[in-house]
Design a protein around this motif. Structure first.
Motif, mmCIF file in Angstrom:
data_model
loop_
_atom_site.group_PDB
_atom_site.id
_atom_site.type_symbol
_atom_site.label_atom_id
_atom_site.label_comp_id
_atom_site.label_asym_id
_atom_site.label_seq_id
_atom_site.Cartn_x
_atom_site.Cartn_y
_atom_site.Cartn_z
ATOM 1 N N UNK A 173 0.852 -1.195 0.000
ATOM 2 C CA UNK A 173 0.000 0.000 0.000
ATOM 3 C C UNK A 173 0.885 1.241 0.000
ATOM 4 N N UNK A 174 0.731 2.059 -1.043
ATOM 5 C CA UNK A 174 1.620 3.203 -1.234
ATOM 6 C C UNK A 174 0.934 4.503 -0.834
ATOM 7 N N UNK A 175 1.771 5.501 -0.577
ATOM 8 C CA UNK A 175 1.272 6.838 -0.286
ATOM 9 C C UNK A 175 2.184 7.861 -0.961
ATOM 10 N N UNK A 176 1.565 8.911 -1.501
ATOM 11 C CA UNK A 176 2.279 10.085 -1.983
ATOM 12 C C UNK A 176 1.976 11.242 -1.039
ATOM 13 N N UNK A 177 3.006 11.942 -0.613
ATOM 14 C CA UNK A 177 2.831 13.100 0.272
ATOM 15 C C UNK A 177 3.002 14.359 -0.565
ATOM 16 N N UNK A 178 1.990 15.210 -0.511
ATOM 17 C CA UNK A 178 1.941 16.412 -1.338
ATOM 18 C C UNK A 178 1.841 17.630 -0.421
ATOM 19 N N UNK A 179 2.737 18.577 -0.589
ATOM 20 C CA UNK A 179 2.727 19.810 0.207
ATOM 21 C C UNK A 179 2.456 20.982 -0.723
ATOM 22 N N UNK A 180 1.361 21.680 -0.487
ATOM 23 C CA UNK A 180 0.979 22.821 -1.315
ATOM 24 C C UNK A 180 1.027 22.478 -2.805
ATOM 25 N N UNK A 181 0.533 21.278 -3.123
ATOM 26 C CA UNK A 181 0.411 20.865 -4.516
ATOM 27 C C UNK A 181 1.632 20.203 -5.111
ATOM 28 N N UNK A 182 2.728 20.095 -4.363
ATOM 29 C CA UNK A 182 3.953 19.486 -4.869
ATOM 30 C C UNK A 182 4.240 18.181 -4.138
ATOM 31 N N UNK A 183 4.473 17.091 -4.885
ATOM 32 C CA UNK A 183 4.822 15.819 -4.267
ATOM 33 C C UNK A 183 6.228 15.919 -3.679
ATOM 34 N N UNK A 184 6.343 15.607 -2.381
ATOM 35 C CA UNK A 184 7.631 15.739 -1.697
ATOM 36 C C UNK A 184 8.176 14.415 -1.190
ATOM 37 N N UNK A 185 7.334 13.375 -1.112
ATOM 38 C CA UNK A 185 7.814 12.112 -0.566
ATOM 39 C C UNK A 185 6.836 11.006 -0.942
ATOM 40 N N UNK A 186 7.293 9.775 -0.823
ATOM 41 C CA UNK A 186 6.436 8.617 -1.069
ATOM 42 C C UNK A 186 6.988 7.435 -0.294
ATOM 43 N N UNK A 187 6.144 6.437 -0.070
ATOM 44 C CA UNK A 187 6.560 5.234 0.648
ATOM 45 C C UNK A 187 5.486 4.181 0.459
ATOM 46 N N UNK A 188 5.778 2.979 0.901
ATOM 47 C CA UNK A 188 4.781 1.917 0.980
ATOM 48 C C UNK A 188 4.699 1.425 2.420
ATOM 49 N N UNK A 189 3.721 0.586 2.691
ATOM 50 C CA UNK A 189 3.568 0.029 4.022
ATOM 51 C C UNK A 189 4.765 -0.769 4.487
ATOM 52 N N UNK A 190 5.592 -1.221 3.547
ATOM 53 C CA UNK A 190 6.797 -1.953 3.926
ATOM 54 C C UNK A 190 7.756 -1.093 4.731
ATOM 55 N N UNK A 191 7.609 0.234 4.640
ATOM 56 C CA UNK A 191 8.464 1.127 5.426
ATOM 57 C C UNK A 191 8.190 1.002 6.918
ATOM 58 N N UNK A 192 7.032 0.455 7.277
ATOM 59 C CA UNK A 192 6.633 0.329 8.684
ATOM 60 C C UNK A 192 6.991 -1.086 9.167
ATOM 61 N N UNK A 193 8.234 -1.264 9.554
ATOM 62 C CA UNK A 193 8.737 -2.535 10.069
ATOM 63 C C UNK A 193 8.521 -3.703 9.100
ATOM 64 N N UNK A 194 8.476 -3.404 7.811
ATOM 65 C CA UNK A 194 8.265 -4.442 6.802
ATOM 66 C C UNK A 194 6.800 -4.666 6.471
ATOM 67 N N UNK A 195 5.928 -4.452 7.450
ATOM 68 C CA UNK A 195 4.473 -4.604 7.287
ATOM 69 C C UNK A 195 3.826 -3.979 8.509
ATOM 70 N N UNK A 196 2.777 -3.148 8.352
ATOM 71 C CA UNK A 196 2.149 -2.533 9.521
ATOM 72 C C UNK A 196 1.662 -3.525 10.563
#
Length: 266
Positions: free
Chosen positions: A181-204
């Protein structure tokens, strides 16, 4: 120099929160404030929150991603408490007048269907207790100046709790691959970061299991209906007055957080 103890630190942290005031970490003066002592302080501050009328609604994890651990220079995941006073209703602006230096980060959020009690909880048994998965955002804050702290300091400070908001899309866990499960982080209309659930200890689910096992050590369990924030998927971004941050998830919809305005002092 002040001589600190568990009760004194708990009272000072709540005063800092109430007065919107930051300070140096306690370990500058009390280097013996380790993780276990920090959790004792955290539990005492929870007792004080409940005594003043707040309701316990769940738990949150902190520093479950490498990005957050590296930024904060703390290399262990943390568990802390959520109360109803920390809920930010969808659409409402960040209460800047109540916070010191808020930052916001995307979260995969669980709503519990069954009680989950450690020790020995695995990711699989943890996920079997989850009712619904949501996208969310945590507005973290810290009572420590410049977010400078040790593990003991930040645990005592309820893992930099501030506020949290959940998104409009709830999905049963069986219908998701949360490691992807991926996420894009957007600040004032600009994408600044992204990640997937694997970033959370491999799996939430691993974060949920960690929380259950840590709470068991403290004689507690995760209760039905509780909300669990599994930890920031990316590094947190500042949310100054007037700014807008959006978290766009693959299957969990979008969560929008807007910076509020600081009210002038009377």
């Amino acid at each position: 120099m002040t001589t600190w103890d568990v009760a004194g630190v708990a009272e000072e942290l709540l005063r800092c929160e109430d007065e919107r005031r930051d300070r140096a970490p306690f370990t500058d003066e009390w280097p013996e404030l380790d993780l276990d002592t920090g959790y004792t302080i955290q539990d005492l501050t929870l007792e004080k929150r409940l005594a003043r009328g707040e309701t316990l609604v769940g738990v949150k994890l902190g520093l479950t991603s490498r990005a957050k651990q590296e930024r904060m220079n703390v290399n262990v995941p943390l568990v802390a408490w959520l109360t109803d006073a920390m809920v930010l209703p969808a659409g409402e602006r960040v209460p800047q007048e109540q916070l010191i230096h808020p930052r916001v980060e995307p979260e995969i959020v669980f709503v519990m269907g069954d009680r989950l009690e450690g020790p020995g909880v695995t990711a699989a048994t943890a996920m079997a207790a989850v009712s619904i998965v949501l996208g969310g955002a945590e507005v973290i804050d810290s009572r420590y100046r410049d977010f400078r702290f040790t593990a003991g300091d930040v645990v005592a400070d309820n893992a930099s709790s501030g506020a949290y908001v959940t998104g409009p899309v709830g999905v049963p866990p069986s219908e998701l691959d949360l490691s992807l499960e991926a996420v894009l982080v957007e600040v004032d209309g600009q994408v600044v970061d992204s990640a997937t659930g694997a970033a959370v200890l491999g799996h939430p689910g691993e974060a949920l299991a960690l929380a259950a096992n840590e709470l068991a050590r403290r004689g507690r369990a995760i209760e039905p209906g509780w909300v669990v924030l599994t930890g920031g998927m990316t590094d947190a971004v500042p949310i100054p007055p007037g700014s807008s941050v959006a978290m766009h998830f693959t299957n969990l919809g979008s969560v929008h957080v807007r910076g509020g305005e600081v009210q002038p002092c009377p």
